[in-house]
Design an enzyme around this catalytic site. Sequence first.
Site, PDB file in Angstrom:
ATOM      1  N   HIS A 153      -5.472  26.657   4.511  1.00 42.78           N
ATOM      2  CA  HIS A 153      -5.748  27.114   3.150  1.00 42.78           C
ATOM      3  C   HIS A 153      -5.730  28.645   3.173  1.00 42.78           C
ATOM      4  O   HIS A 153      -6.056  29.254   4.185  1.00 42.78           O
ATOM      5  CB  HIS A 153      -7.133  26.598   2.769  1.00 42.78           C
ATOM      6  CG  HIS A 153      -7.511  26.798   1.337  1.00 42.78           C
ATOM      7  ND1 HIS A 153      -7.948  27.999   0.853  1.00 42.78           N
ATOM      8  CD2 HIS A 153      -7.529  25.934   0.283  1.00 42.78           C
ATOM      9  CE1 HIS A 153      -8.224  27.865  -0.445  1.00 42.78           C
ATOM     10  NE2 HIS A 153      -7.971  26.626  -0.809  1.00 42.78           N
ATOM     11  N   ASP A 159     -12.498  24.768   9.935  1.00 41.39           N
ATOM     12  CA  ASP A 159     -12.713  24.766   8.488  1.00 41.39           C
ATOM     13  C   ASP A 159     -12.854  23.305   8.058  1.00 41.39           C
ATOM     14  O   ASP A 159     -11.877  22.567   8.002  1.00 41.39           O
ATOM     15  CB  ASP A 159     -11.513  25.447   7.814  1.00 41.39           C
ATOM     16  CG  ASP A 159     -11.504  25.254   6.300  1.00 41.39           C
ATOM     17  OD1 ASP A 159     -12.452  24.650   5.760  1.00 41.39           O
ATOM     18  OD2 ASP A 159     -10.534  25.713   5.668  1.00 41.39           O
ATOM     19  N   GLN A 214     -12.483  20.072   3.847  1.00 42.48           N
ATOM     20  CA  GLN A 214     -11.912  18.810   3.372  1.00 42.48           C
ATOM     21  C   GLN A 214     -12.272  17.629   4.273  1.00 42.48           C
ATOM     22  O   GLN A 214     -11.781  16.530   4.072  1.00 42.48           O
ATOM     23  CB  GLN A 214     -10.378  18.922   3.288  1.00 42.48           C
ATOM     24  CG  GLN A 214      -9.885  19.963   2.308  1.00 42.48           C
ATOM     25  CD  GLN A 214     -10.114  19.561   0.864  1.00 42.48           C
ATOM     26  OE1 GLN A 214     -10.261  18.387   0.531  1.00 42.48           O
ATOM     27  NE2 GLN A 214     -10.152  20.545  -0.024  1.00 42.48           N
ATOM     28  N   LYS A 221     -17.821  20.522  -2.457  1.00 42.27           N
ATOM     29  CA  LYS A 221     -16.826  19.518  -2.065  1.00 42.27           C
ATOM     30  C   LYS A 221     -17.483  18.334  -1.368  1.00 42.27           C
ATOM     31  O   LYS A 221     -16.811  17.405  -0.947  1.00 42.27           O
ATOM     32  CB  LYS A 221     -15.775  20.151  -1.161  1.00 42.27           C
ATOM     33  CG  LYS A 221     -14.858  21.070  -1.955  1.00 42.27           C
ATOM     34  CD  LYS A 221     -13.636  21.478  -1.197  1.00 42.27           C
ATOM     35  CE  LYS A 221     -12.626  22.054  -2.149  1.00 42.27           C
ATOM     36  NZ  LYS A 221     -12.237  23.399  -1.881  1.00 42.27           N
ATOM     37  N   CYS A 234      -3.150  26.354  -2.822  1.00 39.43           N
ATOM     38  CA  CYS A 234      -3.585  27.479  -1.975  1.00 39.43           C
ATOM     39  C   CYS A 234      -3.085  27.337  -0.543  1.00 39.43           C
ATOM     40  O   CYS A 234      -3.742  27.771   0.399  1.00 39.43           O
ATOM     41  CB  CYS A 234      -5.105  27.633  -1.979  1.00 39.43           C
ATOM     42  SG  CYS A 234      -5.780  28.102  -3.566  1.00 39.43           S
TER      43      CYS A 234
END
Lengths: 406, 147
Positions: free
Chosen positions: A123, A200, A203, A226, A364
């Site tokens: 991202h 990261d 997600q 999220k 993104c």
Amino acid sequence: MSFPVDQIRNDFPILKQRVYNKPLVYLDNGATTHKPQVVIDTVRELQEMHNSSVHRGIHFLSDQMTARYEAARERVRSFINAASSGEIIFTSGATGSINTVAFSFGERYVKTGDEIIISEMEHHSNIVPWQMLCERKGAHLRVIPFNEQGELKTDELDSLLNEKTRIVALVHASNSLGTINPVKEVIRMAHARGIPVLLDGAQMIQHGPVDVRELDCDFYLFSAHKVFGPTGSGILYGKESLLDTLPPYQGGGDMVDQVTLEGTTYNTLPFKFEAGTTNFTGAIGLAAAIDYLNNVGINEIVQYEKALIRYTREQLEKIGELTLVGSAQERISVFSFLLANIHPYDAGMILDKMGIAVRTGTHCTQPVMDHFGIPGTIRASLVFYNTREEVDMLIDGIKKCIAMLS
Amino acid sequence: MTNLKDIQQNIVDEFSVFEDWIDRYNYLIELGNELPSIDPRYHTTEYLINGCQSKVWLHADLVDGKMVYQADSDAIIVKGIVALLVKVLNGHTPAEILENELTFIDAIGLSQNLSPTRSNGLLAMVKKMRLYAMAYQARELKNKDHE
């Protein structure tokens, strides 16, 4: 026992809405997830009954809020199995977390000629902070590529890792391809050379159990919004031994020990990285979301989503005009696709008017689109409150788009 | 040539017969398909409008004192919206274009039903079309000064 999805949907008031006089089919969970009633109630209760700044007051309300804020930290610690709550830093979100590491780690460990490794599927928030660091320090960015299925080419990592590498920053699960990366393998390879790894998890955290000690990652981060929590809050986990060596990111109140006009000594972990009045309602709201997830059951969620992924993929692949962008086997319930020669934006507009919320564009992740030479994709991202019936509605919507647009 | 107010009203009337959005989009798709193609010379990055998720190319000439716009988009519904704008503005003088607000966009629900990022693209398109009119008007005034 089957997964009580109808009951779960009742916990999310927004899902009962109709848009354009049609039932809302919300498949844009990769962008943000909805909040269960318990999170909404928690945030409202905090505003109504308890509002008071943490770590500062001598009075009843402030003490109460501080206790709940620190209890929230402990809940996050336990959720990702960190060794101590000092390793859990409340930030403004995943972006804030990455910028903190890119700055603080960069100040301490990165110098001219050094190298930072990211992947081709990051991202923008895990690209740009590192580019800014490289620019500041005269360092270089190196990139692990992915194959046509959207799977990381880990075999190429070996040749990228060298004595100049300072950190590997990698997405745990891709927001545009849906791929779950073999992060354990990457961590093992990097650690064999003494190189720390940042993951990261923006997600991944909403789709399955994350155990930072089992992963042995050095940094892990995600956004509260999220994972069914409030917006504007996020987590940065870092190993204490590493965080301790880093300078603070932002200066301000609460992150200090002693301040004189001649100089300042800093507070201990995690407060060193929490300058100013933090988003304490966001943090406590996140803890409420975590409690909610634990009640539903993380393993039950994983099992339900596995079946949903299988079903969605089967249905999508039945449509001849549809091409999946990213077809990795190890995946989260995120599907990027193209429909014949139809511009994603056109399809997104028509699906919207049918009550189906998807995202279109580059998500993104412009380098991912460049890899495939496409302007963008249509992305349907599902979570455990989505149903097979909603997938069927998406399929009908897609067929309608094809009929109208090709 | 009918004036800009009447042309806009005609479009509003045309759209009022559609019962749902899918019909409106079908109509926009039709308009997009009918839009004459842009001169390949203007199908370059130089003529791209920023602010749209899809690509929009735009160019304008002044022919006998009237604006002639040509445009294209890689997304067909957007191309339909562009075609509507071209249909409204083509054949009018720069002064007419600058004097009249494009009220039909709101009236047919194009701006309220497109999300901010999308309507930014639409606004960018309208702004660019007005800029062309402004530039040609300025050039005409300058030419008159020299006569």
